[in-house]
Design a protein around this motif. Structure first.
Motif, PDB file in Angstrom:
ATOM      1  N   LEU A  65      59.757  52.883  49.511  1.00 53.87           N
ATOM      2  CA  LEU A  65      58.812  52.144  48.673  1.00 53.87           C
ATOM      3  C   LEU A  65      57.370  52.414  49.084  1.00 53.87           C
ATOM      4  N   VAL A  66      57.134  52.561  50.390  1.00 52.17           N
ATOM      5  CA  VAL A  66      55.787  52.911  50.851  1.00 52.17           C
ATOM      6  C   VAL A  66      55.398  54.281  50.304  1.00 52.17           C
ATOM      7  N   ASP A  67      56.314  55.250  50.373  1.00 53.19           N
ATOM      8  CA  ASP A  67      56.035  56.585  49.840  1.00 53.19           C
ATOM      9  C   ASP A  67      55.845  56.552  48.330  1.00 53.19           C
ATOM     10  N   LEU A  68      56.644  55.771  47.645  1.00 51.88           N
ATOM     11  CA  LEU A  68      56.567  55.697  46.188  1.00 51.88           C
ATOM     12  C   LEU A  68      55.241  55.087  45.748  1.00 51.88           C
ATOM     13  N   TRP A  69      54.713  54.188  46.555  1.00 49.05           N
ATOM     14  CA  TRP A  69      53.444  53.542  46.236  1.00 49.05           C
ATOM     15  C   TRP A  69      52.325  54.572  46.085  1.00 49.05           C
ATOM     16  N   ASP A  70      52.351  55.611  46.928  1.00 45.32           N
ATOM     17  CA  ASP A  70      51.294  56.622  46.927  1.00 45.32           C
ATOM     18  C   ASP A  70      51.630  57.883  46.133  1.00 45.32           C
ATOM     19  N   ALA A  71      52.800  57.932  45.534  1.00 49.92           N
ATOM     20  CA  ALA A  71      53.198  59.146  44.808  1.00 49.92           C
ATOM     21  C   ALA A  71      52.292  59.351  43.601  1.00 49.92           C
ATOM     22  N   THR A  72      51.848  60.586  43.435  1.00 51.93           N
ATOM     23  CA  THR A  72      50.989  60.895  42.300  1.00 51.93           C
ATOM     24  C   THR A  72      51.804  60.855  41.013  1.00 51.93           C
ATOM     25  N   PRO A  73      51.193  60.377  39.929  1.00 56.75           N
ATOM     26  CA  PRO A  73      51.928  60.310  38.655  1.00 56.75           C
ATOM     27  C   PRO A  73      52.367  61.697  38.202  1.00 56.75           C
ATOM     28  N   GLY A  74      53.421  61.710  37.421  1.00 52.78           N
ATOM     29  CA  GLY A  74      53.922  62.971  36.896  1.00 52.78           C
ATOM     30  C   GLY A  74      55.211  63.400  37.567  1.00 52.78           C
ATOM     31  N   ARG A  75      55.298  64.693  37.784  1.00 49.18           N
ATOM     32  CA  ARG A  75      56.527  65.293  38.304  1.00 49.18           C
ATOM     33  C   ARG A  75      56.893  64.753  39.692  1.00 49.18           C
ATOM     34  N   THR A  76      55.910  64.580  40.558  1.00 49.83           N
ATOM     35  CA  THR A  76      56.178  64.091  41.910  1.00 49.83           C
ATOM     36  C   THR A  76      56.730  62.677  41.882  1.00 49.83           C
ATOM     37  N   ARG A  77      56.132  61.803  41.102  1.00 50.98           N
ATOM     38  CA  ARG A  77      56.595  60.416  41.019  1.00 50.98           C
ATOM     39  C   ARG A  77      58.006  60.357  40.427  1.00 50.98           C
ATOM     40  N   ALA A  79      60.346  62.624  40.586  1.00 49.55           N
ATOM     41  CA  ALA A  79      61.288  63.101  41.606  1.00 49.55           C
ATOM     42  C   ALA A  79      61.493  62.037  42.682  1.00 49.55           C
ATOM     43  N   ALA A  80      60.421  61.373  43.100  1.00 50.97           N
ATOM     44  CA  ALA A  80      60.537  60.332  44.122  1.00 50.97           C
ATOM     45  C   ALA A  80      61.336  59.141  43.609  1.00 50.97           C
ATOM     46  N   VAL A  81      61.120  58.764  42.357  1.00 54.49           N
ATOM     47  CA  VAL A  81      61.881  57.654  41.771  1.00 54.49           C
ATOM     48  C   VAL A  81      63.357  58.032  41.681  1.00 54.49           C
ATOM     49  N   SER A  82      63.651  59.261  41.246  1.00 53.11           N
ATOM     50  CA  SER A  82      65.048  59.716  41.164  1.00 53.11           C
ATOM     51  C   SER A  82      65.707  59.677  42.536  1.00 53.11           C
ATOM     52  N   PHE A  83      65.001  60.117  43.552  1.00 50.42           N
ATOM     53  CA  PHE A  83      65.503  60.120  44.923  1.00 50.42           C
ATOM     54  C   PHE A  83      65.821  58.694  45.380  1.00 50.42           C
ATOM     55  N   ASN A  84      64.887  57.781  45.172  1.00 49.59           N
ATOM     56  CA  ASN A  84      65.077  56.404  45.615  1.00 49.59           C
ATOM     57  C   ASN A  84      66.151  55.681  44.818  1.00 49.59           C
ATOM     58  N   VAL A  85      66.227  55.912  43.518  1.00 51.47           N
ATOM     59  CA  VAL A  85      67.255  55.268  42.697  1.00 51.47           C
ATOM     60  C   VAL A  85      68.638  55.781  43.088  1.00 51.47           C
ATOM     61  N   THR A  86      68.755  57.079  43.317  1.00 49.71           N
ATOM     62  CA  THR A  86      70.041  57.651  43.733  1.00 49.71           C
ATOM     63  C   THR A  86      70.506  57.037  45.050  1.00 49.71           C
ATOM     64  N   ASN A  87      69.590  56.915  46.000  1.00 51.00           N
ATOM     65  CA  ASN A  87      69.952  56.313  47.286  1.00 51.00           C
ATOM     66  C   ASN A  87      70.287  54.831  47.133  1.00 51.00           C
ATOM     67  N   ALA A  88      69.607  54.138  46.239  1.00 50.32           N
ATOM     68  CA  ALA A  88      69.904  52.720  46.000  1.00 50.32           C
ATOM     69  C   ALA A  88      71.281  52.550  45.363  1.00 50.32           C
ATOM     70  N   VAL A  89      71.655  53.446  44.461  1.00 45.77           N
ATOM     71  CA  VAL A  89      72.982  53.373  43.841  1.00 45.77           C
ATOM     72  C   VAL A  89      74.067  53.618  44.891  1.00 45.77           C
ATOM     73  N   ALA A  90      73.857  54.604  45.753  1.00 49.25           N
ATOM     74  CA  ALA A  90      74.833  54.877  46.816  1.00 49.25           C
ATOM     75  C   ALA A  90      74.981  53.661  47.724  1.00 49.25           C
TER      76      ALA A  90
END
Length: 170
Positions: A65-77, A79-90
């Motif tokens: 969540l700290v990393d996601l807070w600073d993620a730049t909008p667009g492709r990086t954000r 990818a970071a959201v996909s990464f965090n959601v995947t880990n949350a589902v697991a």
């Protein structure tokens, strides 16, 4: 991906994901052994290993969540959201497996719980792969954080390398 939480020039959260994932793998191995007829103690160890994995997953999520807070909008954000959601589902699948076992006498494991755990590991594997892609594709390591060719380890990026006192050959 730019991150406030870094170690040796690399974001910490993708590294932290390996701890809960490793604990979940161990828990699943112990539970498969218990279902296959091993002593019930292995099922108990599997349950408490899963609990430890959930604690590690919660701490990893905070770093995410700290990393996601600073993620730049667009492709990086994205990818970071996909990464965090995947880990949350697991982690959610392991929470469900843990809750099912919490009500069982002596936290006994059954085949349905093992199926949930294996599904959680499959989703977690995808999360680990996404973390690798994130680090390789979006991470910008500062030039001064890259170790030199003569460095002994990757820690040279954060630790000073002592000067050697060698007499000139001659």
């Amino acid at each position: 991906m730019d991150s406030r939480l870094r170690l040796a020039g690399n974001p910490i959260q993708p590294m932290l994901v390996t701890f809960p994932f490793g604990l979940f793998v161990c828990a699943t191995v112990f539970d498969v052994a218990a279902v296959a007829g091993a002593p019930a103690l292995l099922g108990q160890v599997g349950y408490w290993t899963m609990v430890a994995g959930l604690v590690a997953a919660a701490l990893t999520a905070v770093a995410g969540l700290v990393d996601l807070w600073d993620a730049t909008p667009g492709r990086t954000r994205r990818a970071a959201v996909s990464f965090n959601v995947t880990n949350a589902v697991a982690a959610g699948l392991f929470v469900l497996a843990c809750l099912v076992r919490a009500g069982a006498p002596e936290h006994r494991v059954g085949g349905g719980v093992v199926v949930l755990e294996v599904l959680g590991l499959a989703v977690g594997s995808l999360g680990v792969a996404l973390g690798t892609v994130l680090v390789r594709r979006f991470d910008r390591v500062p030039a001064d954080a890259v170790p030199h060719d003569d460095a002994d380890s990757s820690l040279a990026a954060v630790l000073p390398v002592p000067a050697t006192n060698q007499a000139p050959a001659g």
